[in-house]
Design an enzyme around this catalytic site. Structure first.
Site, PDB file in Angstrom:
ATOM      1  N   ALA A  65      -5.503   4.347  12.540  1.00  0.00           N
ATOM      2  CA  ALA A  65      -5.551   5.335  11.682  1.00  0.00           C
ATOM      3  C   ALA A  65      -6.543   5.982  11.651  1.00  0.00           C
ATOM      4  O   ALA A  65      -7.702   5.626  12.023  1.00  0.00           O
ATOM      5  CB  ALA A  65      -4.617   3.945  10.618  1.00  0.00           C
ATOM      6  N   GLU A 134      -6.905  -5.396  11.240  1.00  0.00           N
ATOM      7  CA  GLU A 134      -7.424  -4.007  10.044  1.00  0.00           C
ATOM      8  C   GLU A 134      -7.741  -5.160   8.890  1.00  0.00           C
ATOM      9  O   GLU A 134      -8.987  -4.642   7.876  1.00  0.00           O
ATOM     10  CB  GLU A 134      -5.765  -4.223   9.439  1.00  0.00           C
ATOM     11  CG  GLU A 134      -5.115  -3.319   9.933  1.00  0.00           C
ATOM     12  CD  GLU A 134      -4.655  -3.266  11.620  1.00  0.00           C
ATOM     13  OE1 GLU A 134      -3.690  -2.502  11.722  1.00  0.00           O
ATOM     14  OE2 GLU A 134      -4.816  -3.870  11.938  1.00  0.00           O
TER      15      GLU A 134
END
Length: 260
Positions: A65, A134
Site C-alpha cells: 500500500a 504489515e
C-alpha cells in the site's frame, strides 16, 4: 474507455490486460484501487474479453500500500473505510465472471499480495517475494489478507507468514498452494500470456459457470453444490457451443465457439 493514470488497460485478442504502472514500486494508492475498480467495470462490458491478465510494470508486481497516504489519515474510522473500499474492489475481482490471472514478479507484499490473492490464479517468478509484512509497521493486513491467505496455505502457515512478516519465494509459493506455477522472471509474462490464451479459447458460458460453481464449493454443502452442477450441466448442454464442441470432437477438429 475511462482515462487512467496509474494503470494501463489494453487488449490482445480475447485477453484483457491490466498493467499496474505506478513506479517505482506500483504501490496501491487509493487512486490506483479506484482505477482498478473502473478497469474491471470496463472488462465486464467488453464482450470480446474472456479472461483478464493482471501484472506489474517495472521491478515489482506491487510492493504494498501507499504508506504516505496513511500519514494523512487521522482517525481509526477513516482507516476502516479505507480497508472496506479495498476489500470491496478485491471482492469484485474474486467474484468476477471472467477468469483473472495475476502474473507476479519482483515483490507482492502487503496489499500487493492481497490483490494477487483476490485473483482466480497466480503464476509467479521463481525469485518473487510474496508476503504480508504489515506487523512490521505496527499494523495488520486490511484488504482481507487474514481471510484469504489461510484458505490458500492453511491456518498454521498463514499465521507464521503474518506473525513473522517473512515472505516466501515464488518456488515456495507453488509448494504452499499460494501460486499455480513458477517460471524464471524472463519468461513469466510469456508463459502468462500462453495460459490466458489457452483459457480464452473456451466458451464464455462454460467459463462463467465453472467460476460460479467453484465458488459454490467454498460456501455450500457438497450435496447442494453437486445439484447446482447438475442443473448447470443440463443448461449448458442445450447451448450452441456444447453442440459445436461435441461435433468438433467427433470430427477431430478444433471447435469454433460463439458464446451462445
Amino acid at each position: 474507455m475511462p482515462e487512467f493514470s496509474l494503470i494501463r488497460v489494453t487488449k490482445e485478442a480475447r485477453v484483457g490486460i491490466l498493467t499496474l504502472a505506478n513506479p517505482p514500486a506500483n504501490t496501491l494508492s487509493q487512486k490506483m484501487i479506484q482505477e482498478i475498480d473502473m478497469a474491471f467495470d470496463h472488462f465486464s462490458q467488453d464482450s470480446e474479453v474472456k479472461v483478464i491478465l493482471l501484472h506489474g510494470e517495472g521491478r515489482f508486481f506491487a510492493a504494498g500500500a501507499d504508506i504516505k497516504e496513511f500519514t494523512r489519515v487521522k482517525h481509526g474510522a477513516d482507516f476502516q473505510d479505507l480497508a472496506r473500499e479495498g476489500q470491496r474492489v478485491f471482492r469484485k475481482i474474486e467474484s468476477f465472471h471472467k477468469p483473472v490471472l495475476a502474473a507476479v514478479h519482483g515483490a507482492a507484499l502487503g496489499g500487493g499480495l492481497e490483490l494477487a490473492m483476490a485473483c482466480h490464479m497466480r503464476i509467479v517468478a521463481e525469485s518473487a517475494k510474496l508476503g504480508l509484512p504489515e506487523l512490521q509497521l505496527g499494523l495488520i493486513p486490511g484488504f482481507a489478507g487474514t481471510q484469504r491467505l489461510p484458505n490458500l496455505v492453511g491456518k498454521s502457515k498463514a499465521m507464521e507468514m503474518i506473525l513473522t512478516s517473512d515472505p516466501v519465494t515464488g518456488v515456495e509459493a507453488v509448494k504452499l498452494g499460494l501460486a499455480n506455477q513458477a517460471y524464471s522472471e524472463d519468461h513469466l509474462l510469456e508463459e502468462a500470456k500462453k495460459l490466458v490464451s489457452k483459457i480464452s479459447g473456451k466458451g464464455i458460458q462454460t467459463i462463467s459457470n465453472v467460476l460460479e460453481l467453484l465458488k459454490v464449493s467454498e460456501t455450500e454443502p457438497f450435496e447442494q453444490g453437486q445439484e447446482k452442477e447438475a442443473l448447470r450441466f443440463g443448461e449448458v448442454f442445450e447451448t450452441y457451443d456444447a453442440s459445436e464442441g461435441i461435433k468438433a470432437f467427433i470430427e477431430k477438429r478444433k471447435p469454433s465457439f460463439e458464446d451462445r
